[in-house]
Design a protein around this motif. Structure first.
Motif, mmCIF file in Angstrom:
data_model
loop_
_atom_site.group_PDB
_atom_site.id
_atom_site.type_symbol
_atom_site.label_atom_id
_atom_site.label_comp_id
_atom_site.label_asym_id
_atom_site.label_seq_id
_atom_site.Cartn_x
_atom_site.Cartn_y
_atom_site.Cartn_z
ATOM 1 N N GLN A 86 0.823 -1.207 0.000
ATOM 2 C CA GLN A 86 0.000 0.000 0.000
ATOM 3 C C GLN A 86 0.859 1.260 0.000
ATOM 4 O O GLN A 86 0.423 2.310 -0.462
ATOM 5 C CB GLN A 86 -0.971 -0.008 1.188
ATOM 6 C CG GLN A 86 -0.334 0.166 2.540
ATOM 7 C CD GLN A 86 0.242 -1.105 3.130
ATOM 8 O OE1 GLN A 86 0.390 -2.112 2.478
ATOM 9 N NE2 GLN A 86 0.587 -1.053 4.399
ATOM 10 N N LEU A 87 2.097 1.146 0.471
ATOM 11 C CA LEU A 87 2.984 2.305 0.503
ATOM 12 C C LEU A 87 3.579 2.625 -0.863
ATOM 13 O O LEU A 87 4.287 3.601 -1.019
ATOM 14 C CB LEU A 87 4.095 2.085 1.526
ATOM 15 C CG LEU A 87 3.581 1.981 2.965
ATOM 16 C CD1 LEU A 87 4.689 1.530 3.883
ATOM 17 C CD2 LEU A 87 2.988 3.291 3.419
ATOM 18 N N GLN A 88 3.263 1.817 -1.856
ATOM 19 C CA GLN A 88 3.690 2.101 -3.220
ATOM 20 C C GLN A 88 2.659 2.930 -3.965
ATOM 21 O O GLN A 88 2.891 3.346 -5.087
ATOM 22 C CB GLN A 88 3.947 0.784 -3.959
ATOM 23 C CG GLN A 88 5.080 -0.002 -3.357
ATOM 24 C CD GLN A 88 5.215 -1.385 -3.968
ATOM 25 O OE1 GLN A 88 4.511 -1.735 -4.898
ATOM 26 N NE2 GLN A 88 6.129 -2.171 -3.430
ATOM 27 N N SER A 89 1.529 3.160 -3.328
ATOM 28 C CA SER A 89 0.471 3.965 -3.934
ATOM 29 C C SER A 89 0.648 5.428 -3.547
ATOM 30 O O SER A 89 0.647 5.763 -2.359
ATOM 31 C CB SER A 89 -0.898 3.473 -3.456
ATOM 32 O OG SER A 89 -1.889 4.422 -3.760
ATOM 33 N N GLY A 95 -2.306 10.528 1.396
ATOM 34 C CA GLY A 95 -3.289 10.564 2.486
ATOM 35 C C GLY A 95 -2.615 10.510 3.845
ATOM 36 O O GLY A 95 -2.978 11.261 4.764
ATOM 37 N N LEU A 96 -1.620 9.637 3.999
ATOM 38 C CA LEU A 96 -0.870 9.575 5.254
ATOM 39 C C LEU A 96 -0.154 10.893 5.537
ATOM 40 O O LEU A 96 -0.105 11.350 6.679
ATOM 41 C CB LEU A 96 0.157 8.445 5.206
ATOM 42 C CG LEU A 96 -0.310 7.062 5.564
ATOM 43 C CD1 LEU A 96 0.851 6.063 5.459
ATOM 44 C CD2 LEU A 96 -0.909 6.999 6.940
ATOM 45 N N LEU A 97 0.396 11.495 4.491
ATOM 46 C CA LEU A 97 1.082 12.774 4.649
ATOM 47 C C LEU A 97 0.133 13.835 5.197
ATOM 48 O O LEU A 97 0.471 14.572 6.129
ATOM 49 C CB LEU A 97 1.658 13.222 3.297
ATOM 50 C CG LEU A 97 2.329 14.586 3.305
ATOM 51 C CD1 LEU A 97 3.732 14.448 3.850
ATOM 52 C CD2 LEU A 97 2.355 15.164 1.909
ATOM 53 N N ARG A 98 -1.065 13.884 4.655
ATOM 54 C CA ARG A 98 -2.043 14.868 5.123
ATOM 55 C C ARG A 98 -2.451 14.614 6.570
ATOM 56 O O ARG A 98 -2.562 15.550 7.372
ATOM 57 C CB ARG A 98 -3.266 14.856 4.209
ATOM 58 C CG ARG A 98 -3.003 15.480 2.855
ATOM 59 C CD ARG A 98 -4.236 15.389 1.949
ATOM 60 N NE ARG A 98 -4.008 15.973 0.660
ATOM 61 C CZ ARG A 98 -3.485 15.341 -0.377
ATOM 62 N NH1 ARG A 98 -3.140 14.070 -0.280
ATOM 63 N NH2 ARG A 98 -3.301 15.956 -1.527
ATOM 64 N N VAL A 99 -2.682 13.361 6.914
ATOM 65 C CA VAL A 99 -3.074 13.025 8.287
ATOM 66 C C VAL A 99 -1.962 13.398 9.265
ATOM 67 O O VAL A 99 -2.217 14.001 10.318
ATOM 68 C CB VAL A 99 -3.441 11.529 8.399
ATOM 69 C CG1 VAL A 99 -3.568 11.093 9.849
ATOM 70 C CG2 VAL A 99 -4.731 11.241 7.653
ATOM 71 N N MET A 100 -0.712 13.062 8.939
ATOM 72 C CA MET A 100 0.406 13.378 9.832
ATOM 73 C C MET A 100 0.619 14.887 9.960
ATOM 74 O O MET A 100 0.931 15.391 11.032
ATOM 75 C CB MET A 100 1.698 12.716 9.343
ATOM 76 C CG MET A 100 1.696 11.210 9.464
ATOM 77 S SD MET A 100 1.504 10.656 11.159
ATOM 78 C CE MET A 100 -0.199 10.151 11.152
ATOM 79 N N PHE A 101 0.429 15.614 8.864
ATOM 80 C CA PHE A 101 0.553 17.065 8.916
ATOM 81 C C PHE A 101 -0.503 17.663 9.850
ATOM 82 O O PHE A 101 -0.208 18.524 10.674
ATOM 83 C CB PHE A 101 0.425 17.648 7.505
ATOM 84 C CG PHE A 101 0.586 19.140 7.459
ATOM 85 C CD1 PHE A 101 1.825 19.731 7.654
ATOM 86 C CD2 PHE A 101 -0.515 19.964 7.228
ATOM 87 C CE1 PHE A 101 1.976 21.106 7.609
ATOM 88 C CE2 PHE A 101 -0.374 21.336 7.179
ATOM 89 C CZ PHE A 101 0.876 21.915 7.378
ATOM 90 N N LEU A 102 -1.732 17.173 9.745
ATOM 91 C CA LEU A 102 -2.800 17.656 10.627
ATOM 92 C C LEU A 102 -2.513 17.315 12.088
ATOM 93 O O LEU A 102 -2.759 18.131 12.977
ATOM 94 C CB LEU A 102 -4.151 17.086 10.193
ATOM 95 C CG LEU A 102 -4.699 17.623 8.877
ATOM 96 C CD1 LEU A 102 -5.968 16.866 8.476
ATOM 97 C CD2 LEU A 102 -4.973 19.118 8.979
#
Length: 170
Positions: A86-89, A95-102
């Motif tokens: 899934q980390l190749q998508s 999406g993970l980047l946005r969640v971690m930024f928030l």
């Protein structure tokens, strides 16, 4: 040379990797939020705190099993995928980047999650167990990149087992 990994060894390695995983920087943002939740619950009934812990653990287990199930299904369909596919998508990583930024903004005090839509699930139930379950799911999503060094061999081996044994290792 000649060392083989058995199902029991895979279970032990996966468990040890899961314990070590809690010390990795990847999961610190989620663990800090979970610890703050424990501090807020410090005066609550022990049974309620245990239920929240079990809900969090349930979120972790269900999300790992969902990832494992998807991986098993895709491999059965002929795809040559391994753990962390899934980390190749770019969509998943974005999406993970946005969640971690928030989360980072929230931890810096820019805004509070307690007043946002994320706490809506807990407010609907009145006791926040869905929120604890969701935190477990988030912890899995955040921790997935860190599983490689410690859990990779066990999870890779698990993919060669039957579906039941594979899900047990996951």
């Amino acid at each position: 040379a000649g060392a083989s990994l058995t199902f029991l060894k895979a279970l032990v390695f996966a468990f040890a990797g899961g314990v070590i995983l809690n010390l990795m920087p990847c999961v610190f943002p989620v663990l800090s939020i979970k610890i703050l939740g424990f501090v807020q619950q410090s005066g609550d009934d022990d049974k309620k705190i245990l239920k929240h812990g079990l809900a969090f653990a349930g979120g972790v287990l269900v999300s790992f099993w969902a990832l494992a199930g998807a991986l098993i299904a895709l491999r059965a369909g002929g795809e040559s995928l391994g753990w962390g596919f899934q980390l190749q998508s770019p969509y998943f990583v974005g999406g993970l980047l946005r969640v971690m930024f928030l989360f980072g903004l929230s931890l810096m005090g820019v805004f509070e999650f307690g007043t946002s839509a994320i706490s809506l699930a807990g407010k609907v139930k009145g006791n926040g167990f869905i929120s604890s379950f969701s935190s477990g799911i988030l912890a899995t999503a955040v921790a997935t990149p860190c599983t490689g060094p410690f859990m990779g061999p066990a999870l890779g081996f698990a993919l060669t087992l039957s579906a039941f044994q594979s899900l047990t290792v996951f």
